[in-house]
Design a protein around this motif. Structure first.
Motif, PDB file in Angstrom:
ATOM      1  N   VAL A  74      18.630 -10.844 -20.798  1.00  0.00           N
ATOM      2  CA  VAL A  74      17.960 -12.440 -21.485  1.00  0.00           C
ATOM      3  C   VAL A  74      18.676 -12.959 -22.719  1.00  0.00           C
ATOM      4  N   LYS A  75      19.393 -13.957 -22.952  1.00  0.00           N
ATOM      5  CA  LYS A  75      19.794 -14.495 -24.143  1.00  0.00           C
ATOM      6  C   LYS A  75      18.967 -15.626 -24.657  1.00  0.00           C
ATOM      7  N   THR A  76      19.316 -16.809 -24.236  1.00  0.00           N
ATOM      8  CA  THR A  76      18.778 -18.036 -24.716  1.00  0.00           C
ATOM      9  C   THR A  76      17.957 -18.738 -23.773  1.00  0.00           C
ATOM     10  N   GLU A  77      18.014 -17.987 -22.631  1.00  0.00           N
ATOM     11  CA  GLU A  77      17.277 -18.807 -21.256  1.00  0.00           C
ATOM     12  C   GLU A  77      15.924 -18.844 -21.530  1.00  0.00           C
ATOM     13  N   THR A  78      15.129 -20.099 -21.242  1.00  0.00           N
ATOM     14  CA  THR A  78      13.697 -20.254 -21.411  1.00  0.00           C
ATOM     15  C   THR A  78      12.804 -19.973 -20.252  1.00  0.00           C
ATOM     16  N   ALA A  79      13.369 -19.962 -18.953  1.00  0.00           N
ATOM     17  CA  ALA A  79      12.704 -19.647 -17.995  1.00  0.00           C
ATOM     18  C   ALA A  79      13.180 -18.335 -17.542  1.00  0.00           C
ATOM     19  N   ILE A  80      12.298 -17.318 -17.252  1.00  0.00           N
ATOM     20  CA  ILE A  80      12.737 -16.186 -16.980  1.00  0.00           C
ATOM     21  C   ILE A  80      11.759 -15.704 -15.815  1.00  0.00           C
ATOM     22  N   GLY A  81      12.462 -15.219 -14.620  1.00  0.00           N
ATOM     23  CA  GLY A  81      11.573 -14.606 -13.644  1.00  0.00           C
ATOM     24  C   GLY A  81      12.487 -13.948 -12.468  1.00  0.00           C
ATOM     25  N   GLU A  82      11.811 -13.690 -11.556  1.00  0.00           N
ATOM     26  CA  GLU A  82      12.311 -12.908 -10.125  1.00  0.00           C
ATOM     27  C   GLU A  82      11.888 -13.402  -9.077  1.00  0.00           C
ATOM     28  N   ILE A  83      12.342 -13.121  -7.903  1.00  0.00           N
ATOM     29  CA  ILE A  83      12.030 -13.593  -6.604  1.00  0.00           C
ATOM     30  C   ILE A  83      11.818 -12.247  -5.718  1.00  0.00           C
ATOM     31  N   SER A 103      -1.080 -15.689 -17.239  1.00  0.00           N
ATOM     32  CA  SER A 103      -1.203 -16.794 -16.483  1.00  0.00           C
ATOM     33  C   SER A 103       0.537 -17.718 -16.423  1.00  0.00           C
ATOM     34  N   ILE A 104       1.285 -16.854 -15.760  1.00  0.00           N
ATOM     35  CA  ILE A 104       2.751 -17.341 -15.569  1.00  0.00           C
ATOM     36  C   ILE A 104       2.716 -18.418 -14.389  1.00  0.00           C
ATOM     37  N   LYS A 105       3.637 -18.951 -14.165  1.00  0.00           N
ATOM     38  CA  LYS A 105       4.156 -20.058 -13.140  1.00  0.00           C
ATOM     39  C   LYS A 105       4.569 -19.168 -11.695  1.00  0.00           C
ATOM     40  N   ILE A 106       3.833 -19.436 -10.711  1.00  0.00           N
ATOM     41  CA  ILE A 106       4.048 -18.771  -9.395  1.00  0.00           C
ATOM     42  C   ILE A 106       4.777 -19.750  -8.402  1.00  0.00           C
ATOM     43  N   ILE A 107       5.824 -19.568  -8.025  1.00  0.00           N
ATOM     44  CA  ILE A 107       6.139 -20.222  -6.586  1.00  0.00           C
ATOM     45  C   ILE A 107       6.111 -19.679  -5.349  1.00  0.00           C
ATOM     46  N   ILE A 108       5.679 -20.633  -4.318  1.00  0.00           N
ATOM     47  CA  ILE A 108       5.475 -20.045  -2.975  1.00  0.00           C
ATOM     48  C   ILE A 108       6.390 -21.099  -2.071  1.00  0.00           C
ATOM     49  N   LYS A 191      18.452 -31.647  -3.469  1.00  0.00           N
ATOM     50  CA  LYS A 191      18.140 -31.976  -4.909  1.00  0.00           C
ATOM     51  C   LYS A 191      16.730 -32.341  -5.445  1.00  0.00           C
ATOM     52  N   GLU A 192      15.856 -32.971  -4.737  1.00  0.00           N
ATOM     53  CA  GLU A 192      14.635 -33.330  -5.051  1.00  0.00           C
ATOM     54  C   GLU A 192      13.687 -32.130  -5.088  1.00  0.00           C
ATOM     55  N   SER A 193      13.909 -31.102  -4.236  1.00  0.00           N
ATOM     56  CA  SER A 193      13.184 -29.812  -4.193  1.00  0.00           C
ATOM     57  C   SER A 193      13.475 -28.954  -5.435  1.00  0.00           C
ATOM     58  N   LEU A 194      14.730 -28.915  -5.708  1.00  0.00           N
ATOM     59  CA  LEU A 194      15.040 -28.219  -6.995  1.00  0.00           C
ATOM     60  C   LEU A 194      14.779 -28.847  -8.300  1.00  0.00           C
ATOM     61  N   GLN A 195      14.827 -30.108  -8.309  1.00  0.00           N
ATOM     62  CA  GLN A 195      14.199 -30.842  -9.452  1.00  0.00           C
ATOM     63  C   GLN A 195      12.666 -30.518  -9.584  1.00  0.00           C
ATOM     64  N   ASP A 196      12.060 -30.416  -8.659  1.00  0.00           N
ATOM     65  CA  ASP A 196      10.440 -30.114  -8.710  1.00  0.00           C
ATOM     66  C   ASP A 196      10.315 -28.612  -9.548  1.00  0.00           C
ATOM     67  N   ILE A 201       9.046 -25.116 -14.076  1.00  0.00           N
ATOM     68  CA  ILE A 201       9.380 -23.791 -14.832  1.00  0.00           C
ATOM     69  C   ILE A 201       9.839 -24.168 -16.195  1.00  0.00           C
ATOM     70  N   GLY A 202      10.061 -25.621 -16.503  1.00  0.00           N
ATOM     71  CA  GLY A 202      10.371 -26.221 -17.729  1.00  0.00           C
ATOM     72  C   GLY A 202      11.682 -26.275 -18.363  1.00  0.00           C
ATOM     73  N   VAL A 203      12.661 -26.367 -17.198  1.00  0.00           N
ATOM     74  CA  VAL A 203      13.939 -26.460 -17.945  1.00  0.00           C
ATOM     75  C   VAL A 203      14.584 -27.844 -17.192  1.00  0.00           C
ATOM     76  N   PRO A 204      15.806 -28.248 -17.724  1.00  0.00           N
ATOM     77  CA  PRO A 204      16.235 -29.621 -17.444  1.00  0.00           C
ATOM     78  C   PRO A 204      16.558 -29.737 -16.021  1.00  0.00           C
ATOM     79  N   PRO A 205      16.160 -30.676 -15.167  1.00  0.00           N
ATOM     80  CA  PRO A 205      16.484 -30.587 -13.872  1.00  0.00           C
ATOM     81  C   PRO A 205      17.723 -31.345 -13.486  1.00  0.00           C
ATOM     82  N   ASP A 206      18.567 -31.561 -14.434  1.00  0.00           N
ATOM     83  CA  ASP A 206      19.900 -32.473 -14.086  1.00  0.00           C
ATOM     84  C   ASP A 206      20.949 -31.691 -13.200  1.00  0.00           C
ATOM     85  N   ILE A 207      20.986 -30.363 -13.495  1.00  0.00           N
ATOM     86  CA  ILE A 207      21.842 -29.539 -12.571  1.00  0.00           C
ATOM     87  C   ILE A 207      21.657 -29.994 -11.131  1.00  0.00           C
ATOM     88  N   ALA A 208      20.278 -30.058 -10.840  1.00  0.00           N
ATOM     89  CA  ALA A 208      20.267 -30.213  -9.336  1.00  0.00           C
ATOM     90  C   ALA A 208      21.214 -31.364  -8.840  1.00  0.00           C
TER      91      ALA A 208
END
Length: 303
Positions: A74-83, A103-108, A191-196, A201-208
């Protein structure tokens, strides 16, 4: 100081989590483990049962020290996770995650439960872990296999009971910290799902905008159309472990794509779908209450 995850996608199995892993890995502000499915929150606490046939997946991250090492890059990334879809089924796992990470963020990610169960069965058949050729017979054997500690990898119907899983993660992390996605929406409205996801997780959604069309399908389930392909898939886990060490990613992807294209699509019968949906009727009603979704398309007994 070693970084640890502030989000985890816990599954469900065969719902598109491999594609989501690749999408997240492409975001400059997101760090995900290079290897999808670390199994840490199963192995280091309660173990991950695997007494059934076939080759188990790589299961080596059995200590916090090994887990922390996965995030050393991890370097400058702000959202850090695993699947890791193996976090989906066991009722103890949400507590282990919360006790370790807070209390981290959980994606299902959820999918039409009959289609999901059938895809899981096909995958198990494909890699040589399911000896029973009949989908319904394999489901009938689930209780017997559970008693023999085969593990939830062979729990095709069991892992399509979504309501208890949602309730556990909602109660452990708070509803506001759990994002529930529909696989079908992720496929159709990428696109909409990735933006969500990115907003969650608190990162810019534009790359979607650049990810709105899938570049390739991953983890396809089907039936091998020749012996060579069947043999390759039976040893796919060992091949993947060696490949990650010796073969560049583009070449590995090209080989896997060639293997995937050699599969013949298998279709669930109306009888099979009707049986699954009839067994899940109460669960689907509860999922609707928990999510606010209209699941009338999932409830159709034949398609």
């Amino acid at each position: 100081m070693t970084s640890l995850p502030n989000f985890i996608c816990v599954g469900a199995p065969k719902t598109g989590t491999t594609a989501l892993h690749e999408d997240l890995a492409a975001h400059p502000d997101v760090f995900v483990t290079a290897v999808k499915e670390t199994h840490f929150f199963r192995l280091a606490f309660d173990g991950l049962p695997w007494n059934g046939p076939g080759t188990p997946p790589p299961m080596q991250v059995d200590s916090l020290e090994k887990y922390k090492a996965l995030f050393a890059g991890v370097k400058t990334e702000t959202a850090i996770g695993e699947i890791c879809p193996s976090y989906f089924a066991d009722p103890r796992t949400p507590g282990h995650i919360h006790d370790t990470l807070g209390s981290i963020k959980i994606i299902i990610m959820l999918r039409d439960p009959a289609a999901r169960a059938f895809s899981q069965f096909l995958h198990a058949r494909l890699i040589g872990c399911e000896p029973e050729p009949s989908f319904l017979k394999a489901i009938a054997l689930e209780s017997e296999r559970q008693s023999a500690h085969w593990g939830e990898f062979w729990s095709y119907l069991g892992q399509s009971h979504y309501a208890p899983v949602l309730e556990r993660y909602f109660s452990t992390f708070g509803r506001e910290n759990v994002l529930v996605l529909r696989h079908e929406h992720y496929v159709r409205e990428r696109k909409e799902s990735l933006q969500d996801v990115y907003n969650f997780i608190g990162v810019p959604p534009d790359i979607a905008d650049q990810q709105c069309m899938p570049t390739r399908k991953v983890n396809i389930s089907g039936v091998p159309n020749n012996r060579a392909t069947a043999l390759a898939f039976r040893h796919i886990e060992k091949m993947a472990m060696i490949g990650r060490l010796l073969v560049p990613t583009p070449i590995r992807r090209k080989v896997r794509s060639l293997l995937d294209r050699s599969l013949t699509k298998a279709t669930m019968t109306g009888e099979e779908r009707h049986y699954i949906i009839s067994r899940l009727s109460d669960d689907l009603t509860q999922v609707e209450k928990l999510t606010g979704w209209d699941l009338s398309d999932w409830k159709v007994p034949s398609q």
